[in-house]
Design an enzyme around this catalytic site. Structure first.
Site, PDB file in Angstrom:
ATOM      1  N   ARG A  45       4.824  11.532  -2.377  1.00  0.00           N
ATOM      2  CA  ARG A  45       4.574  11.645  -0.940  1.00  0.00           C
ATOM      3  C   ARG A  45       5.869  11.491  -0.150  1.00  0.00           C
ATOM      4  O   ARG A  45       6.690  10.627  -0.460  1.00  0.00           O
ATOM      5  CB  ARG A  45       3.529  10.629  -0.471  1.00  0.00           C
ATOM      6  CG  ARG A  45       4.019   9.205  -0.357  1.00  0.00           C
ATOM      7  CD  ARG A  45       2.916   8.223   0.057  1.00  0.00           C
ATOM      8  NE  ARG A  45       2.866   7.963   1.471  1.00  0.00           N
ATOM      9  CZ  ARG A  45       3.398   6.910   2.074  1.00  0.00           C
ATOM     10  NH1 ARG A  45       4.038   6.003   1.376  1.00  0.00           N
ATOM     11  NH2 ARG A  45       3.283   6.755   3.371  1.00  0.00           N
ATOM     12  N   ALA A  56       2.908  -0.869   4.983  1.00  0.00           N
ATOM     13  CA  ALA A  56       2.370  -0.961   6.344  1.00  0.00           C
ATOM     14  C   ALA A  56       1.918  -2.372   6.710  1.00  0.00           C
ATOM     15  O   ALA A  56       1.895  -2.721   7.895  1.00  0.00           O
ATOM     16  CB  ALA A  56       1.213   0.020   6.517  1.00  0.00           C
ATOM     17  N   ARG A 110      12.570   5.117  12.334  1.00  0.00           N
ATOM     18  CA  ARG A 110      11.228   5.696  12.251  1.00  0.00           C
ATOM     19  C   ARG A 110      10.412   5.327  13.493  1.00  0.00           C
ATOM     20  O   ARG A 110      10.958   4.920  14.504  1.00  0.00           O
ATOM     21  CB  ARG A 110      10.578   5.234  10.944  1.00  0.00           C
ATOM     22  CG  ARG A 110      11.410   5.708   9.739  1.00  0.00           C
ATOM     23  CD  ARG A 110      10.787   5.444   8.423  1.00  0.00           C
ATOM     24  NE  ARG A 110       9.515   6.135   8.311  1.00  0.00           N
ATOM     25  CZ  ARG A 110       8.581   5.789   7.444  1.00  0.00           C
ATOM     26  NH1 ARG A 110       8.778   4.779   6.621  1.00  0.00           N
ATOM     27  NH2 ARG A 110       7.447   6.451   7.399  1.00  0.00           N
ATOM     28  N   GLU A 119      12.543  -9.341   2.392  1.00  0.00           N
ATOM     29  CA  GLU A 119      11.736  -8.171   2.747  1.00  0.00           C
ATOM     30  C   GLU A 119      12.562  -6.941   2.427  1.00  0.00           C
ATOM     31  O   GLU A 119      13.748  -6.879   2.757  1.00  0.00           O
ATOM     32  CB  GLU A 119      11.403  -8.215   4.242  1.00  0.00           C
ATOM     33  CG  GLU A 119      10.632  -7.020   4.739  1.00  0.00           C
ATOM     34  CD  GLU A 119      10.421  -7.045   6.246  1.00  0.00           C
ATOM     35  OE1 GLU A 119      10.365  -5.951   6.836  1.00  0.00           O
ATOM     36  OE2 GLU A 119      10.331  -8.145   6.846  1.00  0.00           O
ATOM     37  N   TYR A 160      11.055   8.763   1.362  1.00  0.00           N
ATOM     38  CA  TYR A 160      11.018   7.761   0.298  1.00  0.00           C
ATOM     39  C   TYR A 160      11.779   8.147  -0.961  1.00  0.00           C
ATOM     40  O   TYR A 160      11.914   7.332  -1.867  1.00  0.00           O
ATOM     41  CB  TYR A 160       9.568   7.430  -0.054  1.00  0.00           C
ATOM     42  CG  TYR A 160       8.798   6.899   1.123  1.00  0.00           C
ATOM     43  CD1 TYR A 160       9.105   5.664   1.676  1.00  0.00           C
ATOM     44  CD2 TYR A 160       7.779   7.644   1.710  1.00  0.00           C
ATOM     45  CE1 TYR A 160       8.415   5.171   2.772  1.00  0.00           C
ATOM     46  CE2 TYR A 160       7.077   7.159   2.808  1.00  0.00           C
ATOM     47  CZ  TYR A 160       7.401   5.929   3.330  1.00  0.00           C
ATOM     48  OH  TYR A 160       6.727   5.448   4.412  1.00  0.00           O
ATOM     49  N   ASN A 187       8.027  -5.577  -0.582  1.00  0.00           N
ATOM     50  CA  ASN A 187       7.892  -4.394   0.260  1.00  0.00           C
ATOM     51  C   ASN A 187       6.402  -4.319   0.558  1.00  0.00           C
ATOM     52  O   ASN A 187       5.625  -3.803  -0.245  1.00  0.00           O
ATOM     53  CB  ASN A 187       8.378  -3.129  -0.447  1.00  0.00           C
ATOM     54  CG  ASN A 187       8.258  -1.905   0.432  1.00  0.00           C
ATOM     55  OD1 ASN A 187       7.583  -1.917   1.456  1.00  0.00           O
ATOM     56  ND2 ASN A 187       8.895  -0.831   0.011  1.00  0.00           N
ATOM     57  N   HIS A 224      12.631  -2.475   2.097  1.00  0.00           N
ATOM     58  CA  HIS A 224      12.040  -1.162   2.393  1.00  0.00           C
ATOM     59  C   HIS A 224      12.966  -0.075   1.878  1.00  0.00           C
ATOM     60  O   HIS A 224      14.190  -0.191   1.988  1.00  0.00           O
ATOM     61  CB  HIS A 224      11.831  -0.969   3.898  1.00  0.00           C
ATOM     62  CG  HIS A 224      10.918  -1.971   4.490  1.00  0.00           C
ATOM     63  ND1 HIS A 224       9.549  -1.906   4.364  1.00  0.00           N
ATOM     64  CD2 HIS A 224      11.181  -3.092   5.194  1.00  0.00           C
ATOM     65  CE1 HIS A 224       9.008  -2.946   4.980  1.00  0.00           C
ATOM     66  NE2 HIS A 224       9.984  -3.680   5.481  1.00  0.00           N
ATOM     67  N   PRO A 272       0.796  -1.215   0.000  1.00  0.00           N
ATOM     68  CA  PRO A 272       0.000   0.000   0.000  1.00  0.00           C
ATOM     69  C   PRO A 272       0.834   1.274   0.000  1.00  0.00           C
ATOM     70  O   PRO A 272       1.882   1.356   0.628  1.00  0.00           O
ATOM     71  CB  PRO A 272      -0.826  -0.099   1.286  1.00  0.00           C
ATOM     72  CG  PRO A 272      -0.128  -1.089   2.141  1.00  0.00           C
ATOM     73  CD  PRO A 272       0.571  -2.023   1.200  1.00  0.00           C
ATOM     74  N   ASN A 273       0.325   2.228  -0.761  1.00  0.00           N
ATOM     75  CA  ASN A 273       0.844   3.591  -0.885  1.00  0.00           C
ATOM     76  C   ASN A 273       2.121   3.699  -1.703  1.00  0.00           C
ATOM     77  O   ASN A 273       2.584   4.801  -1.969  1.00  0.00           O
ATOM     78  CB  ASN A 273       1.029   4.247   0.493  1.00  0.00           C
ATOM     79  CG  ASN A 273      -0.279   4.306   1.244  1.00  0.00           C
ATOM     80  OD1 ASN A 273      -1.285   4.743   0.694  1.00  0.00           O
ATOM     81  ND2 ASN A 273      -0.277   3.848   2.480  1.00  0.00           N
TER      82      ASN A 273
END
Length: 151
Positions: free
Chosen positions: A20, A79, A109, A100, A25, A76, A102, A12-13
């Site tokens: 954003r 969330a 964070r 995994e 990012y 990735n 990111h 998502p996103n």
């Protein structure tokens, strides 16, 4: 290296990359990311199946599909990394080499991002290197797949 493609799955996103929170990012768009992944994979003799979804169920469907069509998975989950037992179970069930990934360093964070439901069922986690996190994940998968063929 011949064989099945690598699946690069984005949660998502990630469709909003380049639009954003560029301080977190970066400026690259999802299309830029896909182009970079394909180019790097080609140098390793690999093909990429690249997907993005804001839907947990669709991501799980692609993980299941990878079972028969892929030699490895870079994911990735956005969330969903921190919430999805279902993705954990799907990755565990398909039993493919997986990483995994990111863009940001999740450990710099918010505290809730420090827990991954996916990490226990993948071969490794790469985070904090921006687009290069994906390049590193593809290289790691290539090495894992080569090692599995020898062993």
């Amino acid at each position: 290296m011949s064989g099945k493609a690598l699946y690069v799955l984005n949660g998502p996103n990630l469709n909003l990359l380049g639009q954003r929170e560029s301080a977190i990012y970066g400026e690259a768009t999802l299309q830029d990311l896909e182009t970079r992944c394909r180019a790097h994979a080609a140098t390793l003799g690999l093909e990429i199946v690249f997907h993005q979804s804001n839907s947990e169920g669709e991501l799980i469907g692609w993980v299941h599909e990878a079972r028969d069509k892929a030699s490895g998975i870079a994911i990735n989950a956005g969330a969903y990394t921190h919430t999805s037992v279902a993705l954990h179970d799907a990755l565990r069930a398909v039993n493919l080499p997986s990483v995994e990934v990111h863009l940001s360093n999740v450990y710099k964070r918010e505290a809730f991002r420090h827990t991954s439901f996916i990490a226990p069922v993948v071969n490794g986690v790469i985070c904090g290197f921006g687009v290069d996190s994906y390049v590193l994940a593809i290289s790691a998968l290539s090495a894992l797949i080569s090692a599995n063929k020898k062993g």
